[in-house]
Write a protein that holds these residues in place. Structure first.
Motif, PDB file in Angstrom:
ATOM      1  N   ILE A  59      52.073  -6.287   1.417  1.00  0.00           N
ATOM      2  CA  ILE A  59      52.835  -7.339   2.080  1.00  0.00           C
ATOM      3  C   ILE A  59      52.182  -7.639   3.428  1.00  0.00           C
ATOM      4  O   ILE A  59      51.880  -6.718   4.194  1.00  0.00           O
ATOM      5  N   PRO A  60      51.943  -8.914   3.756  1.00  0.00           N
ATOM      6  CA  PRO A  60      51.312  -9.232   5.048  1.00  0.00           C
ATOM      7  C   PRO A  60      52.211  -8.859   6.217  1.00  0.00           C
ATOM      8  O   PRO A  60      53.437  -8.761   6.082  1.00  0.00           O
ATOM      9  N   SER A  61      51.584  -8.638   7.360  1.00  0.00           N
ATOM     10  CA  SER A  61      52.332  -8.199   8.544  1.00  0.00           C
ATOM     11  C   SER A  61      53.220  -9.297   9.104  1.00  0.00           C
ATOM     12  O   SER A  61      54.254  -9.024   9.718  1.00  0.00           O
ATOM     13  N   SER A  62      52.819 -10.559   8.917  1.00  0.00           N
ATOM     14  CA  SER A  62      53.598 -11.669   9.454  1.00  0.00           C
ATOM     15  C   SER A  62      54.528 -12.237   8.389  1.00  0.00           C
ATOM     16  O   SER A  62      54.260 -12.127   7.187  1.00  0.00           O
ATOM     17  N   SER A  63      55.618 -12.857   8.836  1.00  0.00           N
ATOM     18  CA  SER A  63      56.548 -13.482   7.899  1.00  0.00           C
ATOM     19  C   SER A  63      55.921 -14.764   7.366  1.00  0.00           C
ATOM     20  O   SER A  63      55.083 -15.382   8.024  1.00  0.00           O
ATOM     21  N   PRO A  64      56.308 -15.215   6.172  1.00  0.00           N
ATOM     22  CA  PRO A  64      55.703 -16.425   5.623  1.00  0.00           C
ATOM     23  C   PRO A  64      55.952 -17.665   6.464  1.00  0.00           C
ATOM     24  O   PRO A  64      55.117 -18.554   6.536  1.00  0.00           O
ATOM     25  N   SER A  65      57.088 -17.725   7.124  1.00  0.00           N
ATOM     26  CA  SER A  65      57.408 -18.918   7.908  1.00  0.00           C
ATOM     27  C   SER A  65      56.524 -19.064   9.131  1.00  0.00           C
ATOM     28  O   SER A  65      56.381 -20.155   9.684  1.00  0.00           O
ATOM     29  N   LYS A  72      56.843 -19.477   2.257  1.00  0.00           N
ATOM     30  CA  LYS A  72      56.567 -18.509   1.210  1.00  0.00           C
ATOM     31  C   LYS A  72      55.142 -17.979   1.335  1.00  0.00           C
ATOM     32  O   LYS A  72      54.267 -18.641   1.880  1.00  0.00           O
ATOM     33  N   TRP A  73      54.960 -16.777   0.805  1.00  0.00           N
ATOM     34  CA  TRP A  73      53.619 -16.203   0.758  1.00  0.00           C
ATOM     35  C   TRP A  73      52.919 -16.601  -0.547  1.00  0.00           C
ATOM     36  O   TRP A  73      53.479 -16.397  -1.641  1.00  0.00           O
ATOM     37  N   PRO A  74      51.705 -17.130  -0.484  1.00  0.00           N
ATOM     38  CA  PRO A  74      50.929 -17.262  -1.714  1.00  0.00           C
ATOM     39  C   PRO A  74      50.543 -15.879  -2.243  1.00  0.00           C
ATOM     40  O   PRO A  74      50.782 -14.858  -1.576  1.00  0.00           O
ATOM     41  N   ILE A  75      49.945 -15.832  -3.416  1.00  0.00           N
ATOM     42  CA  ILE A  75      49.675 -14.557  -4.094  1.00  0.00           C
ATOM     43  C   ILE A  75      48.192 -14.404  -4.365  1.00  0.00           C
ATOM     44  O   ILE A  75      47.528 -15.346  -4.814  1.00  0.00           O
ATOM     45  N   VAL A 103      45.053 -13.941   5.517  1.00  0.00           N
ATOM     46  CA  VAL A 103      45.467 -15.126   4.766  1.00  0.00           C
ATOM     47  C   VAL A 103      46.965 -15.367   4.915  1.00  0.00           C
ATOM     48  O   VAL A 103      47.428 -16.506   4.913  1.00  0.00           O
ATOM     49  N   GLY A 104      47.728 -14.283   5.086  1.00  0.00           N
ATOM     50  CA  GLY A 104      49.177 -14.395   5.054  1.00  0.00           C
ATOM     51  C   GLY A 104      49.655 -14.537   3.626  1.00  0.00           C
ATOM     52  O   GLY A 104      50.362 -15.484   3.267  1.00  0.00           O
ATOM     53  N   ALA A 105      49.214 -13.584   2.777  1.00  0.00           N
ATOM     54  CA  ALA A 105      49.519 -13.651   1.350  1.00  0.00           C
ATOM     55  C   ALA A 105      49.910 -12.281   0.833  1.00  0.00           C
ATOM     56  O   ALA A 105      49.461 -11.252   1.355  1.00  0.00           O
ATOM     57  N   VAL A 106      50.753 -12.256  -0.206  1.00  0.00           N
ATOM     58  CA  VAL A 106      51.035 -11.021  -0.926  1.00  0.00           C
ATOM     59  C   VAL A 106      49.811 -10.713  -1.789  1.00  0.00           C
ATOM     60  O   VAL A 106      49.299 -11.584  -2.490  1.00  0.00           O
ATOM     61  N   GLU A 156      60.684  -8.758  -0.994  1.00  0.00           N
ATOM     62  CA  GLU A 156      61.086 -10.160  -0.836  1.00  0.00           C
ATOM     63  C   GLU A 156      60.413 -11.067  -1.872  1.00  0.00           C
ATOM     64  O   GLU A 156      59.792 -12.076  -1.538  1.00  0.00           O
ATOM     65  N   THR A 157      60.549 -10.730  -3.144  1.00  0.00           N
ATOM     66  CA  THR A 157      59.850 -11.489  -4.177  1.00  0.00           C
ATOM     67  C   THR A 157      60.278 -12.948  -4.240  1.00  0.00           C
ATOM     68  O   THR A 157      59.524 -13.795  -4.726  1.00  0.00           O
ATOM     69  N   SER A 158      61.461 -13.273  -3.742  1.00  0.00           N
ATOM     70  CA  SER A 158      61.884 -14.673  -3.733  1.00  0.00           C
ATOM     71  C   SER A 158      61.026 -15.513  -2.801  1.00  0.00           C
ATOM     72  O   SER A 158      61.044 -16.752  -2.877  1.00  0.00           O
ATOM     73  N   ARG A 159      60.257 -14.845  -1.952  1.00  0.00           N
ATOM     74  CA  ARG A 159      59.393 -15.563  -1.015  1.00  0.00           C
ATOM     75  C   ARG A 159      57.928 -15.553  -1.453  1.00  0.00           C
ATOM     76  O   ARG A 159      57.048 -15.892  -0.686  1.00  0.00           O
ATOM     77  N   TRP A 160      57.686 -15.162  -2.690  1.00  0.00           N
ATOM     78  CA  TRP A 160      56.331 -15.242  -3.245  1.00  0.00           C
ATOM     79  C   TRP A 160      56.157 -16.605  -3.906  1.00  0.00           C
ATOM     80  O   TRP A 160      57.014 -17.058  -4.674  1.00  0.00           O
TER      81      TRP A 160
END
Length: 346
Positions: A59-65, A72-75, A103-106, A156-160
């Motif tokens: 999981i990236p260190s930063s929030s997707p927003s 959301k985080w891309p994959i 990248v800010g991605a899962v 937080e899979t809803s944010r993938w």
């Protein structure tokens, strides 16, 4: 013949395992980072009752927003190197932490089946099924991904964001991300391709005999200890064992789902990045793959040849060396290419 292959591969597995333990024990590098979670799931897609698949989640260190307007985080799906035969899940940890944050991605680092116990197309089947599982949002229906455990973060899979996907791989894992694109294109057309693919020192031409590949080796890039190269040389006899273990005799080695060099260039995303090593016998076919891509419709492909280094160099660098700087540059390139591909898809 199978018994001989298995005996040879088991001996190599033991030797490589010992080398990894000794390297970790005496290395001056900081300890490798750890994933956010390791997941083991029942996996009926493997075609055997009770079969399971394992993958690490980063999981990236930063929030997707904070770095993505979609919130959301891309994959990113990653595949480790193995010669198609050697277990190596988790060995790409430094890259995975870097690319997740940059990248800010899962990042999902997937283990796959190995030869000779599970020869071709088992590994490719695993990768294809896993990508389809991501694309279909299968992770949203998998309760184990959201089960909280002490000291572990929520996934937080809803944010993938399953609509934005990149594939990365090392060595044979690089082959598998490229051949996965070939199969995705063949079964679903361009819409099924990932937004980006990055292959580090991949085998792209399994049809070429290991004895016909260039006889090169790592060489210094600067005077003194700072310029000492990293990485190794895989002897032709070992590579021959890998290929023979992976491919049953009836499978054509020029099949595009075996050797991506023979695939239609349209079977790869515009953001295809190939990173090769000057002191690696696979460098020539990696460059040939790049020329094959840009000779077709894929003008967006990029090739970086890392000077002086051998196969797998980025996993063997010593702190303070030029090899470490080159690793940073190549990881930066990979992250930038993926990030730009995701941005262009919004």
């Amino acid at each position: 013949m199978y018994v001989l292959k298995l005996a040879g591969i088991k001996a190599l597995r033991g030797l490589i395992g010992l080398i990894r333990v000794l390297s970790a024990t005496f290395s001056s590098a900081p300890p490798a980072p750890k994933p956010s979670r390791t997941i083991t799931l029942p996996w009926s897609k493997r075609g055997s009752q009770g079969s399971k698949i394992r993958f690490d989640v980063w999981i990236p260190s930063s929030s997707p927003s904070s770095n993505d307007t979609r919130g959301k985080w891309p994959i990113i799906v990653n595949l480790h190197g193995s010669g198609f035969c050697i277990p190596g899940h988790g060995t790409d940890a430094r890259f995975l932490r870097f690319v997740a944050d940059k990248v800010g991605a899962v990042v999902l680092d997937v283990d796959y089946r190995h030869a000779p116990e599970d020869p071709y197309p088992a590994a490719l089947d695993d990768v294809h099924a896993f990508v389809q599982w991501i694309r279909s949002g299968g992770y949203l229906q998998t309760s184990i991904l959201e089960k909280q455990q002490d000291g572990q973060p929520s996934l937080e899979t809803s944010r993938w964001d399953r609509t934005r996907l990149a594939l990365t791989g090392f060595s044979s894992g690089g082959n598998l991300v490229l051949t996965a694109c070939v199969r995705l294109h063949a079964t679903g057309g361009p819409s099924q391709l990932p937004q980006a693919v990055v292959a580090f020192y991949p085998s792209t031409n399994v049809a070429e005999s290991p004895y016909a590949k260039p006889k090169v080796k790592p060489k210094p890039t600067k005077p003194g200890k700072e310029g000492k190269p990293a990485g190794g040389v895989i002897p032709p006899v070992v590579r021959q064992l890998f290929y023979a273990s992976y491919l049953p005799p009836h499978v054509s080695r020029k099949d595009p789902q075996v050797s991506p060099l023979y695939a239609d260039p349209a079977a790869f995303p515009a953001s295809t990045t190939l990173i090769t090593c000057e002191g690696d016998s696979l460098a020539r076919e990696g460059e040939q793959m790049y020329e094959h891509l840009i000779g077709g419709p894929n003008k967006g492909a990029v090739h970086l040849q890392v000077p002086g280094q051998g196969h797998g160099w980025d996993h063997m660098v010593k702190p303070g060396t030029h090899a470490e700087e080159l690793r940073q540059e190549s990881y930066e390139l990979a992250a930038r290419r993926i990030r730009e591909a995701f941005a262009s898809s919004t």
